[in-house]
Design a protein around this motif. Structure first.
Motif: not given
Length: 117
Positions: A86-100, A54-66
């Motif tokens: 990818l999630a962290y490099s595109n959107k540096k927030n607490a969730t992406s930082a923690f998971n990474y 789905m993300n290849e058909l329509k890119v949504d950087i918010a989906k990288y973490n999911e």
């Protein structure tokens, strides 16, 4: 056959029909239904793969973490790490930082200052 499996088979069939009617390209709507069926059925790997398409058909950087979470739940740590990065490099927030960071922690040993080993 349990209800989750029945829903997955129904969603897979519809996704195939929709793709055939769309020149061989799956539709986002049918993929979304398929993703939800896999997720409800506890099939994290198939859910991650479907969300990835789905993300290849329509890119949504918010989906990288999911996608990373789903791959992690399925035991595919390298793929999870790829999507957490990818999630962290595109959107540096607490969730992406923690998971990474959490996934990195399990990948390679970190050395502190003064460590010589």
């Amino acid at each position: 056959m349990d209800p989750f499996q029945r829903n997955i088979l129904k969603a897979e069939r519809q996704a195939n029909i929709d793709a055939e009617n769309n020149g061989g390209v799956p539709t986002l709507e049918s993929l979304d239904k398929l993703f939800k069926a896999y997720e409800a059925g506890g099939n994290s790997l198939r859910a991650a793969e479907t969300l990835e398409i789905m993300n290849e058909l329509k890119v949504d950087i918010a989906k990288y973490n999911e996608i990373g979470v789903l791959y992690s739940n399925a035991g595919y740590d390298e793929k999870a790490l790829e999507y957490y990065a990818l999630a962290y490099s595109n959107k540096k927030n607490a969730t992406s930082a923690f998971n990474y960071a959490y996934k990195l922690k399990g990948q390679r040993p970190f050395k502190g200052e003064g460590d010589t080993h």
